[in-house]
Design a protein around this motif. Structure first.
Motif, PDB file in Angstrom:
ATOM      1  N   LEU A  89       0.814  -1.212   0.000  1.00  0.00           N
ATOM      2  CA  LEU A  89       0.000   0.000   0.000  1.00  0.00           C
ATOM      3  C   LEU A  89       0.852   1.269   0.000  1.00  0.00           C
TER       4      LEU A  89
ATOM      5  N   VAL B 184       1.214   5.578  -1.591  1.00  0.00           N
ATOM      6  CA  VAL B 184       1.299   6.776  -0.768  1.00  0.00           C
ATOM      7  C   VAL B 184       2.613   7.530  -1.023  1.00  0.00           C
TER       8      VAL B 184
ATOM      9  N   PHE C 174       0.637  10.099   3.674  1.00  0.00           N
ATOM     10  CA  PHE C 174      -0.309  11.137   3.260  1.00  0.00           C
ATOM     11  C   PHE C 174      -1.499  11.147   4.204  1.00  0.00           C
TER      12      PHE C 174
ATOM     13  N   ILE D  44      -5.089  12.947   4.749  1.00  0.00           N
ATOM     14  CA  ILE D  44      -6.197  13.849   4.437  1.00  0.00           C
ATOM     15  C   ILE D  44      -7.433  13.503   5.258  1.00  0.00           C
ATOM     16  N   THR D  45      -7.703  12.188   5.451  1.00  0.00           N
ATOM     17  CA  THR D  45      -8.969  11.771   6.066  1.00  0.00           C
ATOM     18  C   THR D  45      -9.066  12.210   7.529  1.00  0.00           C
TER      19      THR D  45
ATOM     20  N   CYS E  97      -7.384  10.387  10.514  1.00  0.00           N
ATOM     21  CA  CYS E  97      -7.615   8.968  10.843  1.00  0.00           C
ATOM     22  C   CYS E  97      -7.321   8.059   9.650  1.00  0.00           C
ATOM     23  N   TYR E  98      -7.067   6.804   9.966  1.00  0.00           N
ATOM     24  CA  TYR E  98      -6.743   5.751   8.985  1.00  0.00           C
ATOM     25  C   TYR E  98      -5.465   6.063   8.206  1.00  0.00           C
ATOM     26  N   ILE E  99      -4.534   6.791   8.788  1.00  0.00           N
ATOM     27  CA  ILE E  99      -3.349   7.191   8.025  1.00  0.00           C
ATOM     28  C   ILE E  99      -2.356   6.018   7.978  1.00  0.00           C
TER      29      ILE E  99
ATOM     30  N   ILE F 175      -7.263  -6.466   8.522  1.00  0.00           N
ATOM     31  CA  ILE F 175      -6.578  -6.625   7.231  1.00  0.00           C
ATOM     32  C   ILE F 175      -5.239  -7.293   7.525  1.00  0.00           C
TER      33      ILE F 175
ATOM     34  N   GLN G  90      -2.483   1.289  10.017  1.00  0.00           N
ATOM     35  CA  GLN G  90      -3.221   2.552   9.952  1.00  0.00           C
ATOM     36  C   GLN G  90      -3.230   3.204  11.340  1.00  0.00           C
TER      37      GLN G  90
ATOM     38  N   ALA H 172     -11.160  -3.525   1.697  1.00  0.00           N
ATOM     39  CA  ALA H 172     -10.786  -2.122   1.954  1.00  0.00           C
ATOM     40  C   ALA H 172     -10.606  -1.358   0.645  1.00  0.00           C
TER      41      ALA H 172
ATOM     42  N   ILE I  18     -13.331   0.751  -0.424  1.00  0.00           N
ATOM     43  CA  ILE I  18     -13.634   1.900   0.459  1.00  0.00           C
ATOM     44  C   ILE I  18     -12.576   2.995   0.298  1.00  0.00           C
ATOM     45  N   ALA I  19     -11.323   2.579   0.248  1.00  0.00           N
ATOM     46  CA  ALA I  19     -10.214   3.531   0.256  1.00  0.00           C
ATOM     47  C   ALA I  19      -9.434   3.440  -1.060  1.00  0.00           C
TER      48      ALA I  19
ATOM     49  N   TYR J 255     -25.693  15.698  -2.816  1.00  0.00           N
ATOM     50  CA  TYR J 255     -25.274  15.816  -1.415  1.00  0.00           C
ATOM     51  C   TYR J 255     -24.596  17.153  -1.179  1.00  0.00           C
TER      52      TYR J 255
HETATM   53  C1  FAD Z   1      -6.865   0.362   4.773  1.00  0.00           C
HETATM   54  C2  FAD Z   1      -7.120   1.848   4.718  1.00  0.00           C
HETATM   55  C3  FAD Z   1      -6.049   2.707   4.505  1.00  0.00           C
HETATM   56  C4  FAD Z   1      -6.254   4.079   4.462  1.00  0.00           C
HETATM   57  N1  FAD Z   1      -5.167   4.901   4.315  1.00  0.00           N
HETATM   58  C5  FAD Z   1      -5.350   6.251   4.329  1.00  0.00           C
HETATM   59  C6  FAD Z   1      -4.213   7.138   4.263  1.00  0.00           C
HETATM   60  O1  FAD Z   1      -3.059   6.703   4.188  1.00  0.00           O
HETATM   61  N2  FAD Z   1      -4.435   8.484   4.299  1.00  0.00           N
HETATM   62  C7  FAD Z   1      -5.695   9.006   4.398  1.00  0.00           C
HETATM   63  O2  FAD Z   1      -5.820  10.227   4.416  1.00  0.00           O
HETATM   64  N3  FAD Z   1      -6.793   8.192   4.473  1.00  0.00           N
HETATM   65  C8  FAD Z   1      -6.648   6.832   4.445  1.00  0.00           C
HETATM   66  N4  FAD Z   1      -7.752   5.999   4.534  1.00  0.00           N
HETATM   67  C9  FAD Z   1      -9.074   6.575   4.692  1.00  0.00           C
HETATM   68  C10 FAD Z   1      -9.981   6.415   3.466  1.00  0.00           C
HETATM   69  O3  FAD Z   1      -9.554   7.266   2.431  1.00  0.00           O
HETATM   70  C11 FAD Z   1     -11.424   6.685   3.930  1.00  0.00           C
HETATM   71  O4  FAD Z   1     -11.796   5.603   4.763  1.00  0.00           O
HETATM   72  C12 FAD Z   1     -12.392   6.834   2.798  1.00  0.00           C
HETATM   73  O5  FAD Z   1     -12.114   8.015   2.078  1.00  0.00           O
HETATM   74  C13 FAD Z   1     -13.854   6.885   3.287  1.00  0.00           C
HETATM   75  O6  FAD Z   1     -14.005   7.814   4.309  1.00  0.00           O
HETATM   76  P1  FAD Z   1     -14.733   7.381   5.690  1.00  0.00           P
HETATM   77  O7  FAD Z   1     -14.081   6.123   6.146  1.00  0.00           O
HETATM   78  O8  FAD Z   1     -14.747   8.520   6.627  1.00  0.00           O
HETATM   79  O9  FAD Z   1     -16.214   7.009   5.258  1.00  0.00           O
HETATM   80  P2  FAD Z   1     -17.523   7.931   5.358  1.00  0.00           P
HETATM   81  O10 FAD Z   1     -17.292   9.209   4.623  1.00  0.00           O
HETATM   82  O11 FAD Z   1     -17.988   7.993   6.748  1.00  0.00           O
HETATM   83  O12 FAD Z   1     -18.541   7.065   4.474  1.00  0.00           O
HETATM   84  C14 FAD Z   1     -19.175   5.901   4.982  1.00  0.00           C
HETATM   85  C15 FAD Z   1     -19.961   5.260   3.840  1.00  0.00           C
HETATM   86  O13 FAD Z   1     -20.922   6.189   3.334  1.00  0.00           O
HETATM   87  C16 FAD Z   1     -20.725   6.358   1.940  1.00  0.00           C
HETATM   88  N5  FAD Z   1     -20.979   7.775   1.576  1.00  0.00           N
HETATM   89  C17 FAD Z   1     -20.497   8.894   2.191  1.00  0.00           C
HETATM   90  N6  FAD Z   1     -20.936   9.987   1.556  1.00  0.00           N
HETATM   91  C18 FAD Z   1     -21.706   9.570   0.521  1.00  0.00           C
HETATM   92  C19 FAD Z   1     -22.443  10.222  -0.501  1.00  0.00           C
HETATM   93  N7  FAD Z   1     -22.451  11.556  -0.611  1.00  0.00           N
HETATM   94  N8  FAD Z   1     -23.082   9.454  -1.406  1.00  0.00           N
HETATM   95  C20 FAD Z   1     -23.069   8.105  -1.333  1.00  0.00           C
HETATM   96  N9  FAD Z   1     -22.391   7.432  -0.378  1.00  0.00           N
HETATM   97  C21 FAD Z   1     -21.723   8.158   0.530  1.00  0.00           C
HETATM   98  C22 FAD Z   1     -19.271   6.004   1.686  1.00  0.00           C
HETATM   99  O14 FAD Z   1     -19.067   5.602   0.345  1.00  0.00           O
HETATM  100  C23 FAD Z   1     -19.070   4.852   2.658  1.00  0.00           C
HETATM  101  O15 FAD Z   1     -19.524   3.663   2.099  1.00  0.00           O
HETATM  102  C24 FAD Z   1      -7.562   4.609   4.580  1.00  0.00           C
HETATM  103  C25 FAD Z   1      -8.645   3.747   4.790  1.00  0.00           C
HETATM  104  C26 FAD Z   1      -8.443   2.375   4.852  1.00  0.00           C
HETATM  105  C27 FAD Z   1      -9.618   1.472   5.086  1.00  0.00           C
END
Ligand code: FAD
Length: 387
Positions: free
Chosen positions: A84, A88, A122, A124-125, A154-156, A202, A208, A361, A364-365, A387
């Protein structure tokens, strides 16, 4: 139109495949289960120039593009080592710095990223903002000549392995009073930055983290680029390479799973002399998954070609579609592989169930399948934003 790689790209594919196979999935899983990192593989890939294929030659890289980096990601994943941090550090961080960093930042970081001695992750989340990046709450305020950062991420991925985190924060634009995004190079050992490891389901040697930024003081040159105006273009510069390389990793993982499964079903016999693969209930799902993976690979090739040609907007659409397609195809391929292996599919030894968490994952990511569908609905199909 051609679907052939150049001779150099072909050589790169063969060489990375040979390296990946020397380590293999059992190495990847052993590291994950021991709570260790794939340090040896990363270092060797760096020494051989594979981590820097997309970095300009004047900074120690190979001078290629995202096409070459996607080859590296796909082939390592196809040998059972989906790393992964390739997505990044070389894909996001190196691209952002090469395209939008200051000359000083390029000189300081790109050679280390190219040879693998440095990793930049990186962030951002955020817990509150989630998929809605317009709600980012991490704020950077002027502090004398420098900056003061506060916020949560989170999840960085990979913070424990990196020397810097590329943090996306908001700054106040003094002319408009509005908050606008900017990227900061934050050393992982700086005062005020703390982390806690998240328990993820995972099997991966990469971890993370939750990140807490409490009055993190940074010098002026921690800001990526010459001015605050570099923030938004720098942020967008990282997104296409991220989507394309994560898609390549998914396609490689799908290939790996189908290969493992096909070997098994061609030789396993439980009804007399015929292999289980001779039953279409077994071979058709595998063949279907192989078609989905190949379709995703074509989209990845298209997206990477557009990106390397500087056609960023078209690459954005193709990269998102490729990421969607590869995410779905990888999840299907691994799930199908588990099914056709029967009980063996759930063992660690056969090395397919170990990928279930990672491919799940991947839907999702780094951007969820739903957010890609939103993007396609709006920007390709002209639908109103919902939205
Ligand atoms: C293994 C892993 C590694 C990661 N690594 C990084 C990293 O290195 N750096 C980093 O910054 N982030 C990282 N992430 C974070 C990842 O980018 C986020 O988990 C992802 O962008 C989703 O954000 P969230 O988890 O807050 O979901 P949420 O935004 O809470 O969404 C939850 C669900 O609702 C859905 N949803 C939300 N809004 C809408 C909408 N408007 N329309 C339809 N569906 C919607 C989403 O698709 C999802 O299914 C990682 C995540 C994982 C699991």
């Amino acid at each position: 139109m051609t679907f052939d790689l150049t001779p150099e790209q072909d050589q790169l594919r063969d060489a990375v495949r040979a390296l990946g196979r020397r380590y293999g999935h059992s190495y990847f899983v052993a590291k994950a289960k021991a709570g260790e990192h794939t340090t040896e593989l990363w270092a060797e890939a760096g020494r051989l120039g594979y981590l820097g294929v997309n970095i300009p030659t004047e900074y120690g890289g190979g001078g290629g593009g995202i096409t070459e980096l996607a080859i590296v990601c796909e082939e390592l994943a196809a040998s059972g080592c989906p790393l992964l941090l390739l997505v990044v550090s070389p894909a996001i961080a190196a691209t952002v710095l090469a395209r939008h960093g200051t000359e000083e930042q390029r000189k300081r970081h790109l050679p280390g990223l190219a040879d693998g001695s440095q990793k930049i992750v990186f962030a951002i989340t955020e817990p509150e903002a989630g998929s809605n990046f317009h709600r980012l709450g991490t704020v950077a305020r002027r502090d004398g000549d420098g900056w003061l950062l506060n916020g949560r991420k989170c999840y960085i991925s990979g913070v424990d392995e990196a020397d810097h985190v590329l943090v996306v924060a908001r700054t106040e634009d003094s002319s408009t009073g509005k908050l606008k995004p900017a990227l900061f190079l934050v050393p992982t050992d700086v005062a005020g930055l703390t982390r806690s490891k998240l328990d993820m389901e995972i099997v991966s040697p990469e971890n993370q983290f939750l990140l807490y930024l409490d009055d993190v003081r940074l010098p002026a040159d921690a800001l990526v680029g010459e001015s605050l105006d570099a923030g938004l273009p720098a942020l967008f510069a990282g997104l296409n390479p991220e989507r394309i390389t994560v898609a390549a990793m998914g396609a490689g993982t799908g290939r790996y799973a189908i290969e493992r499964a096909s070997e098994y079903t061609a030789t396993r016999k439980v009804w007399g002399g015929r292999s289980i693969g001779s039953h279409q209930g077994v071979s058709h799902p595998l063949a279907h998954a192989a078609v989905q993976v190949e379709l995703a690979r074509l989209m990845i090739q298209k997206a990477a070609t557009l990106y390397d040609a500087g056609r960023d907007l078209e690459a954005g659409v193709a990269g998102n579609m490729a990421k969607y397609a590869a995410g779905e195809a990888a999840a299907l391929a691994v799930d199908t592989a588990v099914q056709v292996l029967g009980g063996a599919g759930m063992t660690t030894e056969y090395g397919v169930a170990t990928l279930l968490g990672a491919v799940r994952a991947g839907r999702i990511a780094p951007v969820s399948r739903e957010m890609i569908l939103n993007f396609v609905a709006q920007h390709v199909l002209g639908q109103d934003k919902s939205y």
